[in-house]
Design a protein around this motif. Sequence first.
Motif, short mmCIF file in Angstrom:
data_model
loop_
_atom_site.label_atom_id
_atom_site.label_comp_id
_atom_site.label_asym_id
_atom_site.label_seq_id
_atom_site.Cartn_x
_atom_site.Cartn_y
_atom_site.Cartn_z
N THR A 23 34.40 40.31 49.08
CA THR A 23 35.59 41.15 49.14
C THR A 23 36.37 40.88 50.43
OG1 THR A 23 34.53 42.86 47.81
CG2 THR A 23 36.41 43.54 49.16
N HIS A 26 38.28 37.72 50.17
CA HIS A 26 39.48 37.88 49.34
C HIS A 26 40.59 38.58 50.13
CE1 HIS A 26 37.82 36.23 45.78
NE2 HIS A 26 37.10 37.27 45.41
N TRP A 39 43.87 46.73 45.20
CA TRP A 39 42.51 46.25 45.47
C TRP A 39 41.49 46.91 44.55
CZ3 TRP A 39 41.45 41.84 47.03
CH2 TRP A 39 42.20 41.20 48.03
N LEU A 43 39.24 44.48 42.41
CA LEU A 43 37.80 44.43 42.66
C LEU A 43 36.98 44.95 41.49
CD1 LEU A 43 37.83 45.50 46.42
CD2 LEU A 43 37.69 43.20 45.47
N THR A 44 37.61 45.75 40.62
CA THR A 44 36.89 46.22 39.44
C THR A 44 37.19 45.33 38.24
OG1 THR A 44 38.70 47.75 38.93
CG2 THR A 44 36.83 48.64 40.16
N GLN A 56 40.05 38.44 42.21
CA GLN A 56 39.14 39.34 41.51
C GLN A 56 37.69 39.03 41.89
OE1 GLN A 56 39.73 39.09 37.29
NE2 GLN A 56 41.09 40.84 37.30
N LEU A 57 36.86 40.07 41.88
CA LEU A 57 35.42 39.86 41.98
C LEU A 57 34.94 39.56 40.57
CD1 LEU A 57 34.09 42.67 44.35
CD2 LEU A 57 34.38 40.25 44.85
N VAL A 60 31.65 41.90 38.39
CA VAL A 60 31.24 42.83 39.44
C VAL A 60 30.23 43.86 38.93
CG1 VAL A 60 33.20 44.43 39.18
CG2 VAL A 60 32.05 44.23 41.37
#
Length: 185
Positions: A23, A26, A39, A43-44, A56-57, A60
């Motif tokens: 994260t 990023h 974010w 991130l989700t 993007q993660l 996740v």
Amino acid sequence: SRCSSQVLLKSDAPTGDVLLDETLRHIKATEAAETVQTWIELLTGETWNPFKLQYQLRNVRERLAKALVEKGILTTEKQNFLLFDMTTHPVSNASEKQRLLKKLQESVLERWVNDPQRMERRTLALLVLAHASDVLENVFASLADDKYDVAMNRTKDLLDMDPEVEAAKARGTEMIWAVLAAFNK
């Protein structure tokens, strides 16, 4: 407002947590600062903006579940749902879950400080996340009716506070209040 506040990186020092470090990379790599709301969506994995997909993660939820399996808190099972199999992650360490529930219950009952600035940051963050995940009632479900009412009322009062005002009061909790503002939007 706080949910439209931009996230600025103060330090990119490694945390030792794979997802947190990813994260940070990023956030550091973005050319223009992004908002808290953006974010959360990135991130989700809940954004479809093709220009931001690189931030993007990946996977996740699965990676978080795997980390909790490795810590012995969850287990992995295959469940059959008629036409397809699905991997689920039920709790395997009920005592850890009970410890966390008890901590949150005590934070709004026996250890209630009636001042978010004096509340432990992790506890404040957990209450905000439980609220955002719509599981707050479950946290207090095992309490007697009178204690349940007190816990829910105190938590409601806390979550109804103005995130802008509270973030300005206490250094180190700005992100927690910004997340609350984003979920209350």
